[in-house]
Scaffold this active site. Structure first.
Site, short mmCIF file in Angstrom:
data_model
loop_
_atom_site.label_atom_id
_atom_site.label_comp_id
_atom_site.label_asym_id
_atom_site.label_seq_id
_atom_site.Cartn_x
_atom_site.Cartn_y
_atom_site.Cartn_z
N ARG A 45 14.11 -3.55 -4.64
CA ARG A 45 14.99 -3.62 -5.70
C ARG A 45 16.11 -3.23 -6.62
O ARG A 45 17.57 -3.68 -6.46
CB ARG A 45 13.46 -4.52 -6.58
CG ARG A 45 12.74 -5.46 -6.19
CD ARG A 45 12.33 -6.26 -7.72
NE ARG A 45 11.36 -4.98 -7.66
CZ ARG A 45 10.03 -5.79 -8.06
NH1 ARG A 45 9.68 -6.80 -8.32
NH2 ARG A 45 9.42 -4.17 -8.79
N LYS A 106 -3.65 -3.43 2.18
CA LYS A 106 -5.26 -3.95 1.84
C LYS A 106 -5.60 -5.20 1.58
O LYS A 106 -6.22 -6.07 2.00
CB LYS A 106 -5.67 -2.90 1.05
CG LYS A 106 -5.67 -2.71 -0.65
CD LYS A 106 -6.40 -1.71 -1.48
CE LYS A 106 -5.42 -1.22 -2.48
NZ LYS A 106 -5.19 -0.59 -2.42
N GLU A 130 -3.95 2.41 9.15
CA GLU A 130 -4.21 2.86 8.30
C GLU A 130 -4.13 3.64 7.02
O GLU A 130 -4.86 4.30 6.33
CB GLU A 130 -4.26 4.29 8.89
CG GLU A 130 -4.58 5.40 9.20
CD GLU A 130 -6.15 5.62 9.60
OE1 GLU A 130 -7.18 5.19 8.51
OE2 GLU A 130 -6.14 4.98 10.74
N GLY A 135 -5.88 6.32 1.27
CA GLY A 135 -4.83 7.16 2.10
C GLY A 135 -5.05 8.24 2.87
O GLY A 135 -5.14 8.41 4.12
N ILE A 137 -8.25 9.86 4.01
CA ILE A 137 -8.99 9.90 5.64
C ILE A 137 -8.80 9.01 6.41
O ILE A 137 -8.71 7.94 6.62
CB ILE A 137 -10.47 9.45 4.88
CG1 ILE A 137 -10.31 9.88 3.57
CG2 ILE A 137 -11.04 9.32 5.81
CD1 ILE A 137 -12.14 9.19 2.05
N LYS A 206 -10.90 -3.17 -0.12
CA LYS A 206 -11.21 -1.50 1.12
C LYS A 206 -12.89 -1.96 1.85
O LYS A 206 -12.59 -1.61 3.05
CB LYS A 206 -11.53 -1.00 0.44
CG LYS A 206 -9.68 -0.15 -0.32
CD LYS A 206 -9.92 0.96 -1.42
CE LYS A 206 -8.93 0.98 -1.68
NZ LYS A 206 -8.72 2.58 -2.63
N1 LIG Z 1 -0.23 4.24 -4.97
C1 LIG Z 1 -1.39 5.01 -4.08
O1 LIG Z 1 -1.36 5.72 -3.88
C2 LIG Z 1 -1.54 3.72 -2.68
C3 LIG Z 1 -2.45 4.40 -2.15
C4 LIG Z 1 -3.14 3.65 -0.91
C5 LIG Z 1 -1.96 2.05 -0.27
N2 LIG Z 1 -1.30 1.57 -1.10
C6 LIG Z 1 -0.70 0.09 -1.03
O2 LIG Z 1 0.62 1.03 -0.83
C7 LIG Z 1 1.38 0.19 -0.58
C8 LIG Z 1 2.32 0.39 -1.85
O3 LIG Z 1 1.90 1.16 -3.08
P1 LIG Z 1 2.86 1.66 -4.07
O4 LIG Z 1 1.51 2.17 -5.30
O5 LIG Z 1 3.75 2.63 -3.81
O6 LIG Z 1 3.49 0.84 -5.52
P2 LIG Z 1 5.24 0.80 -6.23
O7 LIG Z 1 4.90 1.88 -6.69
O8 LIG Z 1 4.86 -0.13 -6.82
O9 LIG Z 1 6.02 0.18 -5.45
C9 LIG Z 1 6.04 -0.83 -4.36
C10 LIG Z 1 7.73 -0.54 -3.80
O10 LIG Z 1 7.88 -2.23 -3.54
C11 LIG Z 1 9.72 -2.31 -4.04
N3 LIG Z 1 9.16 -4.03 -4.23
C12 LIG Z 1 8.73 -4.82 -5.36
N4 LIG Z 1 9.02 -6.00 -4.88
C13 LIG Z 1 10.16 -5.60 -4.01
C14 LIG Z 1 11.18 -6.64 -3.62
N5 LIG Z 1 11.32 -8.30 -3.79
N6 LIG Z 1 11.89 -6.21 -2.59
C15 LIG Z 1 12.20 -5.13 -2.84
N7 LIG Z 1 11.20 -4.14 -2.72
C16 LIG Z 1 10.45 -4.58 -3.67
C17 LIG Z 1 9.47 -1.96 -5.53
O11 LIG Z 1 10.90 -1.57 -5.69
P3 LIG Z 1 11.82 -1.13 -6.99
O12 LIG Z 1 11.41 -0.12 -7.03
O13 LIG Z 1 12.48 -1.01 -7.05
O14 LIG Z 1 10.99 -2.17 -8.27
C18 LIG Z 1 9.20 -0.42 -5.19
O15 LIG Z 1 10.06 0.19 -4.85
C19 LIG Z 1 0.34 -1.33 -1.91
O16 LIG Z 1 0.20 -2.27 -0.60
C20 LIG Z 1 -0.40 -0.34 -2.30
O17 LIG Z 1 -1.56 -1.12 -2.12
C21 LIG Z 1 -1.20 2.42 -2.34
#
Ligand SMILES: NC(=O)c1ccc[n+]([C@@H]2O[C@H](COP(=O)([O-])OP(=O)(O)OC[C@H]3O[C@@H](n4cnc5c(N)ncnc54)[C@H](OP(=O)(O)O)[C@@H]3O)[C@@H](O)[C@H]2O)c1
Length: 433
Positions: A45, A106, A130, A135, A137, A206
């Site tokens: 965004r 997930k 994966e 993440g 593992i 998970k």
């Molecule tokens: N965080 C972790 O360590 C982790 C570990 C394992 C799995 N995951 C999974 O990985 C995924 C991402 O997690 P995250 O922690 O990286 O999330 P995050 O930091 O909240 O990042 C989400 C991203 O998606 C973008 N976004 C949201 N709505 C959007 C839209 N309508 N159009 C375009 N972009 C949009 C956001 O944009 P803006 O920044 O511009 O608002 C942001 O860049 C999730 O499914 C989460 O469960 C995360």
């Protein structure tokens, strides 16, 4: 050989880690693959404010994910947005556009992974997930390939790094739940709304995925018994220590003669068990196989390691695109393996830890012992740390192995006693781990 082109949607924690790895490790990735992975478009965004590594070269930026999915040159779409709303639209649209998908989501994969896989297979594209569980593992690859020849009988895990950080810090420092939740938010481990983590729902998603892959079943999330860690206090660790145990949010899937028992709950585990050594925001998965015996997997649960999982998925999918691998096989093998039979956790037998807070008066232990005896539960020990606060006196009773239903009935009756400050906390003692 020509590069395989990737579009990345979502540039938050995981998306930015993915871009950094793709930039910094580009040469080695190309050497391993025999061709380059090329990021041609990115989306978030607030994309204008995002730093895109220079080494990635000319990358198109957009705030509209449809631009990425519709680009003819994008072969793989990485959905790294999260949640159930727009992320589901991105995955569906990518499949319609016949783009392969890599996702870290997930929630979506736990709720409707098998259906998404079916659509992907019909569309002739590949799907990789994966990064959605633990993440750091590569547990999907382990369950899907590494030990797929075994017959899994049980799977236990510490699947939420935030809860594990809170519990292990509480154990070390004696800080309160509220302080540790605030600290994990400051450190970026917990969200502004920490509920998904500390109430166990993130871990449940998970476990749905891991149990589906381990047992070849389509798991319904609501079949999993979930209890979060909100009620755990430093005092519980003091009592657990006296019992040579500690407390962790344990995720379990166990095969019984009647079916699968599935749970996410805080439990007492022996300090000698390998799971007790899992400290801080680490994750672990312990798989018990009928032929291959026990295997154990351990790694960081978030941040850059999740980026590694995404990049490795991109590499696998790119390799399959290059080799023209035609057959896509869903990892959700339930159709071929038969009906899933959930068994209520109330049927399991365990020793239990009961922690009370009471207004002190004579006869309390006798009253509680009477309730336990009436339910045919044998009391094992009574533990009491010294306390001068007679208005709010904590103590613990441990019970010999009994059914969870009996314990729940006893706790419900005890909670109504007028000297009880709050309902007793009942935790199973997973002594066999
Ligand atoms: N965080 C972790 O360590 C982790 C570990 C394992 C799995 N995951 C999974 O990985 C995924 C991402 O997690 P995250 O922690 O990286 O999330 P995050 O930091 O909240 O990042 C989400 C991203 O998606 C973008 N976004 C949201 N709505 C959007 C839209 N309508 N159009 C375009 N972009 C949009 C956001 O944009 P803006 O920044 O511009 O608002 C942001 O860049 C999730 O499914 C989460 O469960 C995360």
């Amino acid at each position: 050989m020509d590069a395989v082109n990737v579009g990345i949607i979502g540039l938050g924690n995981v998306g930015s880690a993915t871009l950094n790895i793709l930039a910094e490790n580009a040469d080695q990735i190309a050497q391993k693959l025999g061709f380059r992975l090329n990021v041609v478009a990115v989306c978030s965004r607030s994309v204008a404010a995002k730093k895109i590594p220079d080494a990635l070269g000319n990358v198109a930026r957009t705030a509209d994910w449809r631009d990425v999915v519709a680009r003819p040159d994008v072969q793989i779409v990485a959905e790294l947005v999260g949640g159930r709303g727009v992320a589901a639209e991105i995955i569906d649209s990518a499949i319609e556009h016949k783009k392969s998908v890599v996702t870290a989501n997930k929630e979506i994969m736990a709720a409707c992974g098998p259906e998404i896989w079916d659509r992907a297979i019909k569309s002739g594209i590949n799907l990789a997930m994966e990064a959605s569980v633990c993440g750091g593992i590569p547990i999907h690859a382990v369950l899907r390939e590494g030990i797929s020849g075994d017959r899994v009988t049980g799977l236990y895990g510490i699947l939420n790094g935030t809860c594990n950080y809170i519990l292990t810090e509480m154990e070390k420092r004696g800080d309160s739940m509220a302080d540790l939740v605030a600290e994990s938010q400051r450190l970026g481990y917990a969200e502004a709304d920490p509920s998904a983590d500390i109430d166990g729902f993130d871990a449940r998603s998970k476990l749905v995925l891991l149990a589906a892959l381990a047992f070849g079943e389509k798991i319904t999330p609501s079949d999993i018994f979930v209890e979060g860690i909100r009620r755990i206090t430093p005092l519980d660790f003091d009592y657990a220590r006296q019992l040579k145990h500690t407390i962790r949010l344990v995720c379990g899937a166990r095969k019984t003669s009647e079916g699968l028992i599935l749970f996410v709950r805080p439990a007492l585990i022996p300090v000698s068990t390998i799971l007790a050594g899992v400290q801080g925001p680490y994750n672990a998965v312990w798989v018990k196989g009928e032929f291959g015996e026990d295997t154990f997997y351990y790694g960081w649960g978030a941040g850059h390691p999740t980026g590694v999982a995404v990049v490795s998925d991109l590499m696998r999918v790119a390799r399959e695109i290059r080799s023209g691998s035609p057959a896509r096989v869903s990892p959700f093998a339930h159709e071929r393996l038969g009906e899933y039979q959930p068994v209520s956790v109330t049927r399991q037998k365990r020793a239990y830890y009961l922690r009370f807070r009471v207004e002190d008066r004579p006869g309390i232990i006798a009253t509680l012992a009477g309730i336990l005896a009436a339910k045919h539960i044998s009391l094992e020990a009574v533990l009491q740390e010294p306390s001068t606060n007679k208005q709010d006196l904590p103590f613990v009773i441990t019970c010999e192995e009994t059914s969870e239903q009996s314990i729940r009935d006893a706790v419900a009756e005890m909670a109504r006693l007028e000297f009880m400050r709050e309902a007793p906390l009942a935790l199973p003692m997973e002594t066999s781990l």
